[in-house]
Write a protein that holds these residues in place. Sequence first.
Motif, PDB file in Angstrom:
ATOM      1  N   ILE A  65       0.851  -1.193   0.000  1.00  0.00           N
ATOM      2  CA  ILE A  65       0.000   0.000   0.000  1.00  0.00           C
ATOM      3  C   ILE A  65       0.890   1.249   0.000  1.00  0.00           C
ATOM      4  CG2 ILE A  65      -1.824  -1.166   1.300  1.00  0.00           C
ATOM      5  CD1 ILE A  65      -0.988   0.571   3.725  1.00  0.00           C
ATOM      6  N   HIS A  66       0.333   2.372  -0.418  1.00  0.00           N
ATOM      7  CA  HIS A  66       1.101   3.612  -0.333  1.00  0.00           C
ATOM      8  C   HIS A  66       1.098   4.144   1.084  1.00  0.00           C
ATOM      9  CE1 HIS A  66       0.844   4.880  -4.816  1.00  0.00           C
ATOM     10  NE2 HIS A  66       1.920   4.176  -4.550  1.00  0.00           N
ATOM     11  N   GLN A  67      -0.097   4.199   1.655  1.00  0.00           N
ATOM     12  CA  GLN A  67      -0.214   4.897   2.927  1.00  0.00           C
ATOM     13  C   GLN A  67      -1.552   4.598   3.594  1.00  0.00           C
ATOM     14  OE1 GLN A  67       1.628   8.405   2.468  1.00  0.00           O
ATOM     15  NE2 GLN A  67       1.870   8.663   4.658  1.00  0.00           N
ATOM     16  N   ILE A  68      -1.567   4.702   4.903  1.00  0.00           N
ATOM     17  CA  ILE A  68      -2.824   4.600   5.639  1.00  0.00           C
ATOM     18  C   ILE A  68      -3.402   6.006   5.754  1.00  0.00           C
ATOM     19  CG2 ILE A  68      -3.878   3.943   7.841  1.00  0.00           C
ATOM     20  CD1 ILE A  68      -1.476   2.063   8.263  1.00  0.00           C
ATOM     21  N   LEU A  69      -4.684   6.169   5.471  1.00  0.00           N
ATOM     22  CA  LEU A  69      -5.246   7.517   5.432  1.00  0.00           C
ATOM     23  C   LEU A  69      -6.035   7.905   6.681  1.00  0.00           C
ATOM     24  CD1 LEU A  69      -6.473   7.650   1.722  1.00  0.00           C
ATOM     25  CD2 LEU A  69      -4.525   8.842   2.703  1.00  0.00           C
ATOM     26  N   ASP A  70      -6.357   6.920   7.530  1.00  0.00           N
ATOM     27  CA  ASP A  70      -7.177   7.238   8.707  1.00  0.00           C
ATOM     28  C   ASP A  70      -6.527   6.758   9.981  1.00  0.00           C
ATOM     29  OD1 ASP A  70      -9.591   8.361   7.471  1.00  0.00           O
ATOM     30  OD2 ASP A  70      -9.764   6.367   6.570  1.00  0.00           O
ATOM     31  N   GLU A  71      -6.928   7.403  11.062  1.00  0.00           N
ATOM     32  CA  GLU A  71      -6.457   6.911  12.358  1.00  0.00           C
ATOM     33  C   GLU A  71      -7.484   6.006  13.010  1.00  0.00           C
ATOM     34  OE1 GLU A  71      -5.144  10.330  14.515  1.00  0.00           O
ATOM     35  OE2 GLU A  71      -3.639  10.692  12.970  1.00  0.00           O
ATOM     36  N   ASP A 130       3.934  21.650   2.581  1.00  0.00           N
ATOM     37  CA  ASP A 130       3.476  20.970   1.365  1.00  0.00           C
ATOM     38  C   ASP A 130       2.052  21.390   1.008  1.00  0.00           C
ATOM     39  OD1 ASP A 130       2.533  19.723   3.600  1.00  0.00           O
ATOM     40  OD2 ASP A 130       3.084  17.678   2.994  1.00  0.00           O
ATOM     41  N   GLU A 131       1.235  21.618   2.030  1.00  0.00           N
ATOM     42  CA  GLU A 131      -0.132  22.083   1.773  1.00  0.00           C
ATOM     43  C   GLU A 131      -0.098  23.451   1.097  1.00  0.00           C
ATOM     44  OE1 GLU A 131      -1.619  19.976   5.927  1.00  0.00           O
ATOM     45  OE2 GLU A 131      -1.998  22.105   5.633  1.00  0.00           O
ATOM     46  N   TYR A 132       0.802  24.280   1.580  1.00  0.00           N
ATOM     47  CA  TYR A 132       0.880  25.627   1.047  1.00  0.00           C
ATOM     48  C   TYR A 132       1.292  25.617  -0.422  1.00  0.00           C
ATOM     49  CZ  TYR A 132       1.964  30.485   0.348  1.00  0.00           C
ATOM     50  OH  TYR A 132       1.969  31.748  -0.154  1.00  0.00           O
ATOM     51  N   VAL A 161      -1.780  14.547   1.924  1.00  0.00           N
ATOM     52  CA  VAL A 161      -1.738  16.014   1.897  1.00  0.00           C
ATOM     53  C   VAL A 161      -3.073  16.555   1.361  1.00  0.00           C
ATOM     54  CG1 VAL A 161      -0.479  18.021   1.096  1.00  0.00           C
ATOM     55  CG2 VAL A 161       0.684  15.820   1.266  1.00  0.00           C
ATOM     56  N   VAL A 162      -3.530  15.946   0.282  1.00  0.00           N
ATOM     57  CA  VAL A 162      -4.789  16.396  -0.314  1.00  0.00           C
ATOM     58  C   VAL A 162      -5.916  16.222   0.696  1.00  0.00           C
ATOM     59  CG1 VAL A 162      -6.420  16.029  -2.182  1.00  0.00           C
ATOM     60  CG2 VAL A 162      -3.975  15.805  -2.611  1.00  0.00           C
ATOM     61  N   LYS A 163      -5.879  15.104   1.394  1.00  0.00           N
ATOM     62  CA  LYS A 163      -6.914  14.843   2.387  1.00  0.00           C
ATOM     63  C   LYS A 163      -6.910  15.923   3.466  1.00  0.00           C
ATOM     64  CE  LYS A 163      -7.995  11.537   6.014  1.00  0.00           C
ATOM     65  NZ  LYS A 163      -7.091  11.540   7.164  1.00  0.00           N
ATOM     66  N   ARG A 164      -5.737  16.336   3.916  1.00  0.00           N
ATOM     67  CA  ARG A 164      -5.681  17.388   4.940  1.00  0.00           C
ATOM     68  C   ARG A 164      -6.249  18.700   4.411  1.00  0.00           C
ATOM     69  NH1 ARG A 164      -0.276  15.574   5.993  1.00  0.00           N
ATOM     70  NH2 ARG A 164       0.496  17.536   5.128  1.00  0.00           N
ATOM     71  N   LEU A 165      -5.949  18.977   3.129  1.00  0.00           N
ATOM     72  CA  LEU A 165      -6.471  20.217   2.554  1.00  0.00           C
ATOM     73  C   LEU A 165      -7.998  20.187   2.448  1.00  0.00           C
ATOM     74  CD1 LEU A 165      -3.797  20.882  -0.197  1.00  0.00           C
ATOM     75  CD2 LEU A 165      -4.421  22.457   1.645  1.00  0.00           C
ATOM     76  N   VAL A 166      -8.532  19.006   2.173  1.00  0.00           N
ATOM     77  CA  VAL A 166      -9.991  18.865   2.120  1.00  0.00           C
ATOM     78  C   VAL A 166     -10.561  19.140   3.509  1.00  0.00           C
ATOM     79  CG1 VAL A 166     -11.902  17.247   1.809  1.00  0.00           C
ATOM     80  CG2 VAL A 166      -9.993  17.221   0.213  1.00  0.00           C
ATOM     81  N   GLU A 169     -10.877  22.535   4.472  1.00  0.00           N
ATOM     82  CA  GLU A 169     -11.786  23.241   3.551  1.00  0.00           C
ATOM     83  C   GLU A 169     -11.056  24.193   2.623  1.00  0.00           C
ATOM     84  OE1 GLU A 169     -15.769  24.560   4.811  1.00  0.00           O
ATOM     85  OE2 GLU A 169     -15.128  23.962   6.822  1.00  0.00           O
ATOM     86  N   ALA A 170      -9.773  23.932   2.391  1.00  0.00           N
ATOM     87  CA  ALA A 170      -9.018  24.802   1.504  1.00  0.00           C
ATOM     88  C   ALA A 170      -9.321  24.490   0.047  1.00  0.00           C
ATOM     89  CB  ALA A 170      -7.532  24.634   1.774  1.00  0.00           C
ATOM     90  N   ILE A 171      -9.669  23.227  -0.209  1.00  0.00           N
ATOM     91  CA  ILE A 171      -9.924  22.835  -1.604  1.00  0.00           C
ATOM     92  C   ILE A 171     -11.245  22.091  -1.711  1.00  0.00           C
ATOM     93  CG2 ILE A 171      -7.483  22.666  -2.203  1.00  0.00           C
ATOM     94  CD1 ILE A 171      -7.722  19.636  -1.866  1.00  0.00           C
ATOM     95  N   ILE A 172     -11.757  21.998  -2.937  1.00  0.00           N
ATOM     96  CA  ILE A 172     -12.936  21.174  -3.183  1.00  0.00           C
ATOM     97  C   ILE A 172     -12.652  20.207  -4.326  1.00  0.00           C
ATOM     98  CG2 ILE A 172     -14.759  22.662  -2.279  1.00  0.00           C
ATOM     99  CD1 ILE A 172     -15.043  23.894  -4.968  1.00  0.00           C
TER     100      ILE A 172
END
Length: 818
Positions: A65-71, A130-132, A161-166, A169-172
């Motif tokens: 897998i690439h990464q785990i996305l949830d805690e 990275d978000e910035y 990173v994308v998930k954090r931005l979502v 509420e920075a991105i849609i």
Amino acid sequence: MLHYIDVILPIPLENRFTYSITEAESGFLSIGMRVSIPFGKSKIYTGIVASIHQVKPLIYEAKQIHQILDETPIVTEMQLQLWQWIAKYYMCTEGEVMRAALPNAFLLESETIISKNNAIVLNETDLKDDEYLIYEALQRQSSLKIQDIANILDKKNVLPVVKRLVEKEAIILNEEIYDKYKPKYVRYVKLTEDYTTPESLNQLLEALSSRAKKQRDVVMTLFSISAKTKKPVKVSDLVAESKTTSATVKALVDKGILEDYHIQTDRVVYDGEENEASKALNEFQTEALQQIKTTFKTQNVVLLHGITSSGKTEVYVKLIEEVIAKGQQVLYLLPEIALTTQLVTRLQNYFGEQVAVFHSKYSAHERVEVYNQVLNNSAKAKIVLGARSSIFLPFKDLGLIIVDEEHESSFKQFDPAPRYHARDVSVVLASLFKAKTLLGSATPSIESYFNAQENKYGLVEINRRYNNVQLPDIELVDIKDKQKRKKMKGHFSDRLIEEMTEAIADGHQIILFQNRRGYSPIVECNTCGHSPQCPNCDVSLTYHQFRKQLRCHYCGYNSAMLIKCMACGTPGLDSKGFGTEQIESEVRLLFPTLKVGRMDLDTTRGKFGYEKIITAFEQQEIDVLVGTQMLTKGLDFRNVKLVGIMNADNMLNFPDFRAHERSFQLMLQVSGRAGRTNKQGKVLIQTYNPYHKILQQVSINDYAGMFKEQLEERYNYKYPPYYRLIKITLKHRDYNKVDMAADWLAKSLTQLFKHNVLGPEFPPISRIRNQYHKNILIKVPQGQPLGKTKEAIKKVNTSFAAIGGFKGVRVIINVDNY
Ligand code: ADP
Ligand code: ZN
């Protein structure tokens, strides 16, 4: 030791996919968490962990897998069970169910397109480096793909990173933003009780005449406007007509001479005020509530058959109170279009913030919010009021599901898969929680009523309208006879015109129902008989007068209305049949002073089109509302006294085994909009065939008679509820290919199921959007194991897919094609 997980991917794969994880990851991961994973050559998906184990896959090398996305898990084990059930029952893949079940914002993948959320102002210092970088790139570029982001950050694992931005509420994602509808705030004014008799009014005018001339003018004007229109008087109109200011009106209000109010003030968006106590039930409601509770002791599902306006909603409210008092959750399902502000506010008045609404018109962010609240069993979402897809929410402790208007066909999803029926899935969902399901309707579906008769469901009835308001008086008007005797003006019989005139004179409103939109469905040349057809579909184009267009109702194709025939070139095109637009223009001609509104797909398309029309009608800015079946859905208009059904025949003659049942439901539901307060309402049904048994049954509200007769027909012709239906549709651009493919498939299925296979057959409209359709219908008798039947169909389908000549033919399986 090696560790593996089986993952559900949001794509139509037959199987779950196995990935390898590290020892550390295995210690952290649990079922229901999201992981980002590589798939195929270069794709990235978000998957859901469905199981964790140590069994190496035999056929392929498991990727990491690439990464785990949830805690913590975002999908519950109960949901996974439900997904599995749905996939199996409705013959689709778990991935398809997953895509329908999770808010889009949870499903980051390589195809996701993101853009900046301009709706909020962000403090850029809240963003990590990275978000910035991404946020900054979005200032320069309107949208980015996941691959672009990987390039910007120069790494592969960018979903976190994308998930954090979502989350910030920075991105849609892939989506437009929706706004919430706030009804317009209109103030009305009337004389207070004290001045409603002529004597008291005279005294008042006298008292005002000497000292307060302006106030006197206002009162006089109010009196004359109300006498003229018999409608509520807006403060703004009163000020304008009496040529005063709102200060004068206010002075009168302060003195207690005038009273200001809002019609349906309960439509105003919930403002967090004190909750209202629920209403005390009358004896019939109390009796029904008791019966429901008693029946729930032995039955998991109860059908509440209560006539329109019998007060079913108030009964639901009592049940909801009991369930949430135990700390459990409630799901209240409604057809999408019946989820109006009217009902939402009514429940919010009782339950305040505990009500959450789940609606496809809500923004991605709002949907995520409700999802998370339900997942956390939060106090803010104890009661979920939602359309069919809310069965997919991650309930933790569900105590009750209410399916209101359970007969509604829109609970069934047609496209894309999963083609589920939310009412039927509700019963399964409730049973996973050992919870109860209450189905409610004034006109239950034949299936549900049959289940009640067979004792599979409990049955409770309310046969009285609340407050003893009488059911409307229903009159059938024979338009064949009226035409012969020249008693028709356009599509209006003399009876309908009489009743409309009377209703208006009494200050009431009118609903006219016509189950077709546009001006007329067929345009025909007087000379050669040619009628313009859609170039993409196998249908005639409908004439829309307001836009002077010919439109296709299947694919949206449109062209300007023709001046002369395309075939022979002669001017003089005739139109046949009629739709809502034509009725609207005729009302304007017959009653030039009335305000006419129209409610159909064409007028409700805009963001709040539907709400706007409802509000205008409620506030009595519209006298006559012309509409399609949208009108039937649970609306409570107080001032409607007359309902006219313009033509009952095209509903009844629709080629479908359910046409009679549906017509009955539709007509009784529209009729139920008439006379919901003290005065008895009137319904006129115009028809060429007044002796049609369904119309006779509608006219005396004979549900039992309708049920009995329809059930006999269903038995004789082998339809549900005696037989289950599985419909297979084949689609392709090439007529011959579909034709051959369907023949092959039907032949193979006939070998298995003999005479229970119908077709293949081209449907009445056999080409839509340039795709030819051909149908096969499989009838499954009671006693034939459903699971095995479906497996057999799947096997045939697998052999079919392997035939090179049929490549590209889409096969769509629709189970319980209600
Ligand atoms: P249904 O859902 O059966 O069509 P509703 O629940 O909408 O009926 O009730 C019809 C109307 O009667 C509504 O305006 C509702 O507020 C009113 N009503 C129903 N029951 C009561 C009650 N027990 N006390 C006061 N008003 C009630
Ligand atoms: Zn078309």
